[in-house]
Design a protein around this motif. Structure first.
Motif, PDB file in Angstrom:
ATOM      1  N   LEU A   1       2.765   8.563  -5.448  1.00 31.77           N
ATOM      2  CA  LEU A   1       2.959   8.661  -4.008  1.00 31.77           C
ATOM      3  C   LEU A   1       3.580  10.015  -3.651  1.00 31.77           C
ATOM      4  O   LEU A   1       3.155  10.672  -2.689  1.00 31.77           O
TER       5      LEU A   1
ATOM      6  N   HIS B   1       1.074  12.753  -3.978  1.00 32.87           N
ATOM      7  CA  HIS B   1       0.117  12.686  -2.882  1.00 32.87           C
ATOM      8  C   HIS B   1       0.705  13.216  -1.573  1.00 32.87           C
ATOM      9  O   HIS B   1      -0.013  13.795  -0.751  1.00 32.87           O
ATOM     10  N   ARG B   2       2.008  13.060  -1.377  1.00 34.92           N
ATOM     11  CA  ARG B   2       2.640  13.463  -0.115  1.00 34.92           C
ATOM     12  C   ARG B   2       3.330  14.832  -0.200  1.00 34.92           C
ATOM     13  O   ARG B   2       3.896  15.281   0.809  1.00 34.92           O
TER      14      ARG B   2
ATOM     15  N   THR C   1       0.842  -1.195   0.000  1.00 36.02           N
ATOM     16  CA  THR C   1       0.000   0.000   0.000  1.00 36.02           C
ATOM     17  C   THR C   1       0.881   1.251   0.000  1.00 36.02           C
ATOM     18  O   THR C   1       2.066   1.213   0.335  1.00 36.02           O
ATOM     19  N   ASP C   2       0.228   2.387  -0.355  1.00 30.33           N
ATOM     20  CA  ASP C   2       0.963   3.662  -0.348  1.00 30.33           C
ATOM     21  C   ASP C   2       1.491   3.995   1.042  1.00 30.33           C
ATOM     22  O   ASP C   2       2.629   4.477   1.186  1.00 30.33           O
ATOM     23  N   ASP C   3       0.678   3.745   2.078  1.00 31.69           N
ATOM     24  CA  ASP C   3       1.111   4.066   3.446  1.00 31.69           C
ATOM     25  C   ASP C   3       2.329   3.234   3.827  1.00 31.69           C
ATOM     26  O   ASP C   3       3.292   3.749   4.428  1.00 31.69           O
TER      27      ASP C   3
ATOM     28  N   ARG D   1       4.642  10.220  10.720  1.00 35.56           N
ATOM     29  CA  ARG D   1       3.357  10.257  11.439  1.00 35.56           C
ATOM     30  C   ARG D   1       2.332  11.126  10.715  1.00 35.56           C
ATOM     31  O   ARG D   1       1.353  11.570  11.321  1.00 35.56           O
ATOM     32  N   ASP D   2       2.605  11.395   9.424  1.00 32.94           N
ATOM     33  CA  ASP D   2       1.694  12.182   8.594  1.00 32.94           C
ATOM     34  C   ASP D   2       1.366  13.540   9.196  1.00 32.94           C
ATOM     35  O   ASP D   2       0.259  14.063   9.037  1.00 32.94           O
TER      36      ASP D   2
ATOM     37  N   TRP E   1       5.306   4.443   1.967  1.00 30.49           N
ATOM     38  CA  TRP E   1       5.778   5.722   2.537  1.00 30.49           C
ATOM     39  C   TRP E   1       6.615   5.482   3.794  1.00 30.49           C
ATOM     40  O   TRP E   1       7.678   6.090   3.972  1.00 30.49           O
ATOM     41  N   GLN E   2       6.138   4.583   4.642  1.00 33.52           N
ATOM     42  CA  GLN E   2       6.874   4.283   5.866  1.00 33.52           C
ATOM     43  C   GLN E   2       8.226   3.641   5.534  1.00 33.52           C
ATOM     44  O   GLN E   2       9.236   3.887   6.210  1.00 33.52           O
TER      45      GLN E   2
END
Length: 400
Positions: free
Chosen positions: A117, A120-121, A2-4, A62-63, A7-8
């Motif tokens: 990604l 989006h970020r 997943t994107d999350d 932590r977004d 990202w992590q």
């Protein structure tokens, strides 16, 4: 993945590359003299850079939901850089460098982050860096204002000691120099302005302030004293920046001061020139502009009016002859040329010679001799001033 999760993963990889990010940061900011020529140590710069990247990466992981550590770090960094006298503009450029390096690292092909990604970020990265930059700036300005107030109080105390009736002893002078953080051997510009113009001048000084310059304003009676440690030495004229500080107001500028020990006497000179200025005048007035007036008035104040060197000796003249002699002498003193004087007054050159000879016969003062010419120049100061304004009339001036 997943994107999350991806990202992590990316943030985790970059967290292990913090030392490399910090080294890249140092290589870019050290081109700025505010860092490379400052008293900051490499350990300080490297440590603060690593801490900043770790805090920003933690916020990104932590977004942006937990930025307390980042804000705390930013506040401490801003206050510390203010105390270290790093210019705010240099600090802001350094923070922008943080963002550039962070974004380059996030978009590095080796990390394999998808374009979607990153897009989006993007807003999250901007948010974290912007919060960091804002908190650094706020903290910097608060600390800077506190330092400025403390500096102003300290400066006032030591300047009061410098200008006290009793001249400071050498040890006291050394303490004053140290407290004001100046170069005792530098060249200084000393000026006096009206207290009504004090706020204007101080605002301009703040606008033009450089970290390698020292500028002081000190209220004393009806005048405000301005003391500038000059950037360019051995120049008798004022630089463009120096002139701009006094634009549109009246400023009395003392002769150049070579070494801080001469500032005390320069202040006396600036105040003397300022006191002598006509009401409502504007511009920069120096000793070469006002020495005749200052000397004339000072001598008159102690009963030694230079006019007494001339006027009493012309009592034997008729009123018409006296006026012609004074008109000719004042015109000649203004130019020093028989040709120009005859052209100005519309007389033959021999007529001018005869009048100057007659003036010498009455007063004993030969205008071809510099000493006598200086005495007559001071005696006829108001008259020669009018001559410069193309109005050679002597109406209203003392008659023998």
């Amino acid at each position: 993945m997943t994107d999350d999760a991806d990202w992590q993963r990316i943030i985790g990889v970059l967290s292990g590359q913090v030392p490399e990010l910090a080294e890249n940061f140092l290589s870019r900011i050290l081109v700025d003299p505010a860092y490379s020529e400052s008293g900051l140590t490499m350990e300080d710069l490297r440590s603060s850079s690593e801490d900043s990247f770790r805090a920003m990466l933690k916020g990104l992981a932590r977004d942006g939901t937990d930025l307390k550590a980042l804000e705390s770090l930013a506040a401490e960094l801003g206050a510390r850089r203010a105390r270290q006298r790093v210019p705010l503009e240099s600090l802001v450029r350094a923070i922008r460098t943080d963002f550039s390096l962070l974004w380059e690292a996030l978009s590095a092909p080796s990390l394999g982050a998808s374009p979607g990604l990153l897009v989006h970020r993007t807003e999250l990265v901007w948010q974290v860096v912007d919060i960091f930059a804002t908190r650094v700036r706020e903290s910097y300005l608060v600390e800077y204002e506190d330092l400025e107030r403390a500096d102003a109080d300290l400066q006032h105390q030591y300047l009061t000691r410098l200008f006290a009736a009793a001249e400071p002893s050498p040890p006291d002078m050394a303490r004053i120099v140290g407290a004001l953080r100046i170069n005792a051997d530098a060249e200084f510009l000393v000026a006096a302005v009206s207290r009504d113009d004090s706020l204007t001048v101080q605002r301009r000084l703040n606008l033009h302030a450089k970290w390698d310059e020292r500028a002081f304003a000190f209220d004393q009676g009806h005048h405000t004293l301005i003391i500038l440690q000059r950037r360019t030495s051995s120049r008798t004229d004022l630089s463009f920046e120096e002139r701009s500080v006094f634009d549109g107001i009246a400023a009395a500028v003392a002769p150049p001061v070579y070494g801080f020990a001469g500032v005390r006497m320069a202040v006396i000179a600036a105040r003397e020139i300022m006191t002598d200025l006509p009401m409502g005048g504007t511009g920069i007035f120096r000793l070469q502009d006002r020495w005749e007036s200052v000397t004339h008035h000072r001598l008159a104040q102690v009963g030694c009016d230079p006019a007494h060197l001339v006027y009493p000796y012309l009592r034997r003249c008729s009123e018409g002859e006296r006026e012609r002699l004074l008109e000719t002498v004042s015109a000649f003193l203004d130019s020093g040329s028989l040709v120009e004087t005859s052209a100005l007054l519309g007389c033959h050159r021999n007529t001018i010679v005869n009048r100057l000879s007659t003036f010498e016969k009455y007063t004993g003062l030969n205008l071809q001799k510099p000493r006598d010419a200086a005495a007559v120049l001071l005696a006829l100061y108001p008259l020669t001033t009018l001559s410069r304004r193309k109005a050679p009339s002597i109406s209203g001036y003392p008659k023998a």
